[in-house]
Design a protein around this motif. Structure first.
Motif, mmCIF file in Angstrom:
data_model
loop_
_atom_site.group_PDB
_atom_site.id
_atom_site.type_symbol
_atom_site.label_atom_id
_atom_site.label_comp_id
_atom_site.label_asym_id
_atom_site.label_seq_id
_atom_site.Cartn_x
_atom_site.Cartn_y
_atom_site.Cartn_z
ATOM 1 N N ARG A 15 24.746 42.314 29.694
ATOM 2 C CA ARG A 15 23.602 41.799 30.446
ATOM 3 C C ARG A 15 24.106 41.413 31.835
ATOM 4 O O ARG A 15 24.791 40.422 32.015
ATOM 5 C CB ARG A 15 22.996 40.575 29.748
ATOM 6 N N LEU A 16 23.769 42.240 32.843
ATOM 7 C CA LEU A 16 24.253 42.035 34.203
ATOM 8 C C LEU A 16 23.460 40.924 34.882
ATOM 9 O O LEU A 16 22.232 40.845 34.753
ATOM 10 C CB LEU A 16 24.105 43.335 34.995
ATOM 11 N N ALA A 17 24.172 40.058 35.615
ATOM 12 C CA ALA A 17 23.518 38.938 36.285
ATOM 13 C C ALA A 17 24.233 38.610 37.587
ATOM 14 O O ALA A 17 25.407 38.930 37.767
ATOM 15 C CB ALA A 17 23.509 37.708 35.377
ATOM 16 N N GLY A 18 23.505 37.964 38.513
ATOM 17 C CA GLY A 18 24.117 37.469 39.740
ATOM 18 C C GLY A 18 24.302 38.524 40.820
ATOM 19 O O GLY A 18 23.832 39.648 40.731
ATOM 20 N N GLY A 19 25.037 38.109 41.862
ATOM 21 C CA GLY A 19 25.336 39.010 42.963
ATOM 22 C C GLY A 19 26.545 39.878 42.669
ATOM 23 O O GLY A 19 27.073 39.892 41.557
ATOM 24 N N LEU A 20 27.018 40.594 43.678
ATOM 25 C CA LEU A 20 28.077 41.577 43.472
ATOM 26 C C LEU A 20 29.349 40.954 42.903
ATOM 27 O O LEU A 20 29.991 41.539 42.029
ATOM 28 C CB LEU A 20 28.392 42.288 44.789
ATOM 29 N N GLY A 21 29.735 39.762 43.369
ATOM 30 C CA GLY A 21 30.948 39.133 42.859
ATOM 31 C C GLY A 21 30.845 38.844 41.378
ATOM 32 O O GLY A 21 31.750 39.168 40.597
ATOM 33 N N ASN A 22 29.739 38.229 40.951
ATOM 34 C CA ASN A 22 29.531 37.967 39.533
ATOM 35 C C ASN A 22 29.459 39.261 38.746
ATOM 36 O O ASN A 22 29.994 39.372 37.632
ATOM 37 C CB ASN A 22 28.241 37.159 39.328
ATOM 38 N N GLN A 23 28.787 40.259 39.301
ATOM 39 C CA GLN A 23 28.674 41.552 38.625
ATOM 40 C C GLN A 23 30.047 42.179 38.387
ATOM 41 O O GLN A 23 30.303 42.773 37.334
ATOM 42 C CB GLN A 23 27.801 42.495 39.451
ATOM 43 N N LEU A 24 30.934 42.043 39.354
ATOM 44 C CA LEU A 24 32.274 42.616 39.203
ATOM 45 C C LEU A 24 33.056 41.917 38.094
ATOM 46 O O LEU A 24 33.726 42.575 37.287
ATOM 47 C CB LEU A 24 33.029 42.548 40.525
ATOM 48 N N PHE A 25 32.986 40.588 38.041
ATOM 49 C CA PHE A 25 33.655 39.894 36.940
ATOM 50 C C PHE A 25 33.115 40.374 35.596
ATOM 51 O O PHE A 25 33.871 40.606 34.646
ATOM 52 C CB PHE A 25 33.448 38.378 37.058
ATOM 53 N N GLN A 26 31.801 40.532 35.490
ATOM 54 C CA GLN A 26 31.190 40.937 34.229
ATOM 55 C C GLN A 26 31.572 42.364 33.839
ATOM 56 O O GLN A 26 31.948 42.631 32.689
ATOM 57 C CB GLN A 26 29.665 40.798 34.343
ATOM 58 N N VAL A 27 31.477 43.276 34.792
ATOM 59 C CA VAL A 27 31.782 44.670 34.483
ATOM 60 C C VAL A 27 33.271 44.848 34.195
ATOM 61 O O VAL A 27 33.650 45.640 33.323
ATOM 62 C CB VAL A 27 31.321 45.598 35.630
ATOM 63 N N MET A 28 34.135 44.115 34.896
ATOM 64 C CA MET A 28 35.565 44.224 34.620
ATOM 65 C C MET A 28 35.888 43.745 33.210
ATOM 66 O O MET A 28 36.714 44.353 32.505
ATOM 67 C CB MET A 28 36.358 43.424 35.648
ATOM 68 N N ALA A 29 35.242 42.672 32.760
ATOM 69 C CA ALA A 29 35.420 42.240 31.371
ATOM 70 C C ALA A 29 34.891 43.305 30.427
ATOM 71 O O ALA A 29 35.492 43.588 29.378
ATOM 72 C CB ALA A 29 34.701 40.910 31.136
ATOM 73 N N GLY A 30 33.777 43.922 30.799
ATOM 74 C CA GLY A 30 33.185 44.951 29.956
ATOM 75 C C GLY A 30 34.024 46.197 29.822
ATOM 76 O O GLY A 30 34.152 46.761 28.727
ATOM 77 N N VAL A 31 34.615 46.649 30.924
ATOM 78 C CA VAL A 31 35.433 47.862 30.832
ATOM 79 C C VAL A 31 36.716 47.597 30.047
ATOM 80 O O VAL A 31 37.236 48.497 29.370
ATOM 81 C CB VAL A 31 35.750 48.460 32.224
ATOM 82 N N LEU A 32 37.222 46.364 30.122
ATOM 83 C CA LEU A 32 38.380 46.019 29.297
ATOM 84 C C LEU A 32 38.024 46.109 27.820
ATOM 85 O O LEU A 32 38.778 46.673 27.017
ATOM 86 C CB LEU A 32 38.860 44.603 29.630
ATOM 87 N N GLU A 33 36.866 45.535 27.450
ATOM 88 C CA GLU A 33 36.433 45.573 26.059
ATOM 89 C C GLU A 33 36.190 47.012 25.600
ATOM 90 O O GLU A 33 36.599 47.404 24.507
ATOM 91 C CB GLU A 33 35.164 44.736 25.880
ATOM 92 N N ALA A 34 35.549 47.811 26.454
ATOM 93 C CA ALA A 34 35.278 49.206 26.093
ATOM 94 C C ALA A 34 36.569 49.990 25.919
ATOM 95 O O ALA A 34 36.713 50.775 24.975
ATOM 96 C CB ALA A 34 34.398 49.852 27.171
#
Length: 295
Positions: A15-34
């Motif tokens: 679930r993506l939220a926030g601006g680009l900085g927050n989005q990057l933290f979220q997606v980076m955690a997601g790609v690690l999990e994937a």
């Protein structure tokens, strides 16, 4: 971007939220999990429209990984969309959720629920340099999406975040005194001209005026307004040196600088807690003489 057919049935939903900085933290955690679970990261951007000023999924313009997909590329059962966006299962679903409480210890160990798992959080704590390097490698950021302005017309780029930060007590933690201390440190390393990049030119203009009165021997000016977040991201990334506030946007621009140029940055993103990780080329500057409250 298209998923690997062999992993299409195993999706980690973010679930993506926030601006680009927050989005990057979220997606980076997601790609690690994937990557660790040999699955695919599905990014749902619906929540971005719920903000007073609607956000855009700018992070998807930066990511080239074939293991990252969007809702337009796969069929999503209605119950999965509801579990992610409405129930926010990533925050509470035992075993099947990756969130701020169990990141990064649960990486690769989140269980599947009918082939689905859920991520929900900001993922700003728990990082190490090894984790960051792994995430950047997995995400495959696209340099073409971060315009490089070439030779910046200054020795050091300053990022000033305004807007909603000014009304959030937990985020309004960098002031003229903080920037002034950073200028003294940058000056000691030879910087004499400083260009300001900002999302709030009115607020940044006030900061500039106050700083100019204190540092009359330095050149300070507002850089042109490109009207695009990724252009400012590229300017910060390409800077010869930079001073940033408690902005995850500016922090990620620094993290994407392969040249590792000097970066003066605050000791926290929010007032309640000190940061637990810094880039090797960051020079940490205290935001306050008061000790932060425990999380």
């Amino acid at each position: 971007m298209s998923p690997n057919p062999s992993t299409r049935s195993r999706m980690t939903v973010l679930r993506l939220a926030g601006g680009l900085g927050n989005q990057l933290f979220q997606v980076m955690a997601g790609v690690l999990e994937a990557r660790r679970s040999s699955g695919t990261l599905l990014v749902l951007a619906d929540a971005l429209s719920s903000y007073a000023a609607a956000r855009r999924p700018d992070v998807l313009r930066l990511i080239r990984s074939k293991d990252v997909v969007t809702a337009a590329e796969v069929q999503i059962p209605a119950v999965v969309r509801w579990l992610s966006l409405r129930a926010r299962s990533g925050r509470w679903l035992p075993g099947a959720g990756l969130n701020d409480r169990n990141f990064p210890t649960a990486l690769g160990g989140v269980t599947w629920v009918g082939g689905w798992r859920f991520l929900d959080g900001y993922f700003q704590r728990g990082w190490t340099q090894a984790l960051l390097d792994e995430a950047l490698s997995a995400a495959q950021l696209d340099p073409a999406a971060m315009p490089d302005p070439g030779n910046p017309p200054c020795d050091c780029v300053i990022h000033v975040r305004g807007g909603d930060f000014l009304n959030l007590t937990s985020h309004a933690i960098v002031d003229v005194d903080y920037y002034s201390r950073c200028l003294d440190l940058a000056k000691a390393e030879g910087c004499r001209s400083f260009g300001i990049v900002t999302d709030d030119r009115g607020h940044a203009g006030q900061i500039l005026q106050a700083l100019a009165a204190r540092h009359r021997d330095l050149s300070l000016f507002l850089m042109p307004d490109h009207g695009a977040a990724l252009s400012d991201f590229g300017t910060l990334r390409a800077a010869r040196a930079r001073i940033i506030g408690n902005s995850t946007f500016a922090w990620w621009a620094s993290a994407c600088d392969a040249r590792q140029k000097p970066t003066w940055s605050p000791d926290r993103f929010v007032s309640e807690s000190l940061r637990d990780f810094a880039l090797p080329f960051e020079r940490i500057v205290p935001t306050s003489t008061k000790a932060p409250r425990k999380c």
